[in-house]
Scaffold this active site. Structure first.
Site, PDB file in Angstrom:
ATOM      1  N   HIS A 211       4.154   7.602   5.300  1.00 40.97           N
ATOM      2  CA  HIS A 211       4.131   6.152   5.067  1.00 40.97           C
ATOM      3  C   HIS A 211       5.491   5.552   4.739  1.00 40.97           C
ATOM      4  CE1 HIS A 211       4.398   7.424   0.898  1.00 40.97           C
ATOM      5  NE2 HIS A 211       4.777   6.204   0.612  1.00 40.97           N
TER       6      HIS A 211
HETATM    7  C1  UD1 Z   1       4.507   1.533  -1.998  1.00 44.31           C
HETATM    8  C2  UD1 Z   1       5.679   2.026  -2.819  1.00 44.31           C
HETATM    9  C3  UD1 Z   1       5.972   3.484  -2.464  1.00 44.31           C
HETATM   10  C4  UD1 Z   1       4.733   4.339  -2.591  1.00 44.31           C
HETATM   11  C5  UD1 Z   1       3.639   3.720  -1.723  1.00 44.31           C
HETATM   12  C6  UD1 Z   1       2.352   4.519  -1.784  1.00 44.31           C
HETATM   13  C7  UD1 Z   1       7.406   0.338  -3.366  1.00 44.31           C
HETATM   14  C8  UD1 Z   1       8.776  -0.102  -3.067  1.00 44.31           C
HETATM   15  N1  UD1 Z   1       6.900   1.274  -2.540  1.00 44.31           N
HETATM   16  O1  UD1 Z   1       4.901   1.529  -0.630  1.00 44.31           O
HETATM   17  O2  UD1 Z   1       6.937   3.985  -3.355  1.00 44.31           O
HETATM   18  O3  UD1 Z   1       5.011   5.665  -2.180  1.00 44.31           O
HETATM   19  O4  UD1 Z   1       3.407   2.383  -2.184  1.00 44.31           O
HETATM   20  O5  UD1 Z   1       1.348   3.919  -1.047  1.00 44.31           O
HETATM   21  O6  UD1 Z   1       6.814  -0.141  -4.301  1.00 44.31           O
HETATM   22  N2  UD1 Z   1      -0.917  -2.879   2.634  1.00 44.31           N
HETATM   23  C9  UD1 Z   1      -2.261  -3.007   2.902  1.00 44.31           C
HETATM   24  N3  UD1 Z   1      -3.138  -2.853   1.872  1.00 44.31           N
HETATM   25  C10 UD1 Z   1      -2.722  -2.586   0.611  1.00 44.31           C
HETATM   26  C11 UD1 Z   1      -1.349  -2.465   0.351  1.00 44.31           C
HETATM   27  C12 UD1 Z   1      -0.454  -2.612   1.375  1.00 44.31           C
HETATM   28  O7  UD1 Z   1      -2.682  -3.246   4.022  1.00 44.31           O
HETATM   29  O8  UD1 Z   1      -3.576  -2.441  -0.276  1.00 44.31           O
HETATM   30  C13 UD1 Z   1       0.011  -3.017   3.768  1.00 44.31           C
HETATM   31  C14 UD1 Z   1       0.717  -4.342   3.763  1.00 44.31           C
HETATM   32  O9  UD1 Z   1       0.750  -4.795   5.076  1.00 44.31           O
HETATM   33  C15 UD1 Z   1       2.120  -4.030   3.288  1.00 44.31           C
HETATM   34  C16 UD1 Z   1       2.303  -2.573   3.669  1.00 44.31           C
HETATM   35  O10 UD1 Z   1       0.987  -1.990   3.663  1.00 44.31           O
HETATM   36  O11 UD1 Z   1       3.065  -4.847   3.882  1.00 44.31           O
HETATM   37  C17 UD1 Z   1       3.165  -1.822   2.706  1.00 44.31           C
HETATM   38  O12 UD1 Z   1       2.736  -2.011   1.348  1.00 44.31           O
HETATM   39  P1  UD1 Z   1       3.796  -2.080   0.147  1.00 44.31           P
HETATM   40  O13 UD1 Z   1       3.109  -2.185  -1.156  1.00 44.31           O
HETATM   41  O14 UD1 Z   1       4.830  -3.082   0.481  1.00 44.31           O
HETATM   42  O15 UD1 Z   1       4.558  -0.717   0.196  1.00 44.31           O
HETATM   43  P2  UD1 Z   1       4.073   0.741   0.483  1.00 44.31           P
HETATM   44  O16 UD1 Z   1       4.618   1.134   1.805  1.00 44.31           O
HETATM   45  O17 UD1 Z   1       2.606   0.935   0.239  1.00 44.31           O
END
Ligand code: UD1
Length: 364
Positions: A211
């Site tokens: 991820h």
């Molecule tokens: C975040 C953490 C990372 C951790 C990871 C575990 C930061 C900088 N990064 O990254 O350290 O390893 O979580 O999962 O805080 N999204 C959904 N549903 C959700 C959450 C996110 O669809 O419940 C999608 C959104 O489109 C979002 C993307 O996933 O843009 C990424 O989510 P985000 O929280 O920005 O970062 P992670 O890649 O999950």
């Protein structure tokens, strides 16, 4: 004493679960703790499913911050957490790990003169292209209590000039959670997971997670990783719970996976453990799984050039293999054709880190 415990993203939930249990089991009735969920992760599978699975009580405050750019997400958490902090006046804010919620809530607390306790302090990848590395450095620069999981954490903090008396080597709350949940899983007769029959049908398999933006946001890199995995899956099946970010990128780049890679929705903690604890190996770019595989002695191949958790390499089962197709394939080839690395359990990864943390918070 009023303590706020912050959780925002999936890897935080595993880390707060043992701290909640340690608070609940201490008979000091001067302590009042509140759980603040920032809403950084909000999908059922990424959030509520973990609270239920890990028996974490419902949050006292839910900030609903959601996704966005780093600035948007961090700013929303800062704005809404500040209001609660001003109203509730906690004495200590406990933050865990290295996600945007960790950073945002530490900044708010510190500016309101509230003590900040950082659980998993001092870890450094020395790679500032990783958003988590910036979150770690900034959080540690304003923390009052540093709870470290491995010796490198203390060494890094001392080099950065942090006072020795504020650094506490307590062990690893991620491993507290793992050992607790593993025992529960072993005692449970009622396995209603969707993947029970899949596991039976697989024989040997690899468990995969992927991820990290540096692996999934660039088309060529993601393509190269998937090409390697498609080839490996001809020899051994792969089980792959797909993170929402990765799903979005695979779809938008039009990258297809071999039918020997079994894609699943993101899994709850226990179902993921049920699968990876019996895997032949884990391939991952997660931080937590590098540690958890070391704790259970499962071979782990990390799709990164560096790690902020060096003890998993020095003592554990972890091997860094980068994200290039040839390197992934040659690491797999070496694993299948030569002697496998045997790890040992790092110091104080004994399931008691949260008790030590709570003891220090209450008595210092
Ligand atoms: C975040 C953490 C990372 C951790 C990871 C575990 C930061 C900088 N990064 O990254 O350290 O390893 O979580 O999962 O805080 N999204 C959904 N549903 C959700 C959450 C996110 O669809 O419940 C999608 C959104 O489109 C979002 C993307 O996933 O843009 C990424 O989510 P985000 O929280 O920005 O970062 P992670 O890649 O999950």
């Amino acid at each position: 004493m009023k303590i706020f415990l912050i959780a925002g993203a999936r890897p935080n939930f595993m880390k707060i679960a043992p701290i909640v249990r340690a608070f609940d089991s201490c008979d000091n009735n001067t302590i009042e703790y509140k759980i603040v969920h920032t809403g950084q992760h909000y999908d059922h599978e990424m959030s509520k499913a973990f609270f239920d699975d890990l028996s974490i009580p419902d949050p006292d405050f839910y900030l609903n911050s959601g996704s966005g750019t780093h600035a948007e997400q961090t700013a929303r958490i800062i704005t809404s957490f500040e209001k609660i902090c001003i109203e509730e006046k906690p004495d200590i804010v406990v933050v865990v790990g290295d996600v945007n919620s960790t950073l945002a809530c530490s900044i708010v607390a510190k500016k309101l003169l509230v003590k900040v306790a950082h659980v998993e302090a001092g870890l450094r990848s020395f790679d500032q292209s990783m958003p988590e590395e910036i979150n770690r450095i900034v959080t540690d620069s304003i923390s009052d209590y540093f709870f470290v999981t491995e010796k490198s954490g203390r060494d890094n903090l001392i080099k950065e000039g942090k006072p020795d008396h504020a650094i506490h080597f307590v062990g690893n709350v991620m491993i507290d959670n793992l050992l607790y949940q593993k025992e529960k899983l072993e005692k449970s007769n009622d396995l209603s997971f969707k993947s029970v029959s899949l596991k039976k049908s697989l024989g040997l398999y690899i468990f995969l997670t992927l991820h990290r933006p540096s692996n999934v946001d660039n088309k060529d890199i993601l393509y190269s990783i998937i090409e390697a995995l498609n080839l490996i899956s001809k020899e051994i099946k792969i089980v792959f719970p797909v993170h929402p970010r990765t799903k979005k990128m695979l779809d938008s780049f039009g990258i297809t996976l071999s039918d020997q890679i079994h894609c699943l929705q993101p899994l709850g903690f226990t179902e993921a453990l049920f699968l990876w604890k019996d895997a032949k190996a884990v391939i991952t770019d997660s931080g937590g799984l590098q540690e958890e595989t070391t704790a259970l002695g499962i071979p782990c191949f990390t799709l990164r050039e560096n790690t902020e958790r060096p003890v998993t390499i020095e003592k554990g089962t972890n091997v860094l293999i980068g994200n290039r197709k040839e390197d992934i394939l040659s690491a797999w080839d070496a694993f299948t054709h030569s002697v496998q690395k045997i790890g040992c359990i790092p110091e104080l990864w004994d399931g008691k880190a949260a008790e030590r943390i709570v003891d220090i918070l209450l008595n210092s």
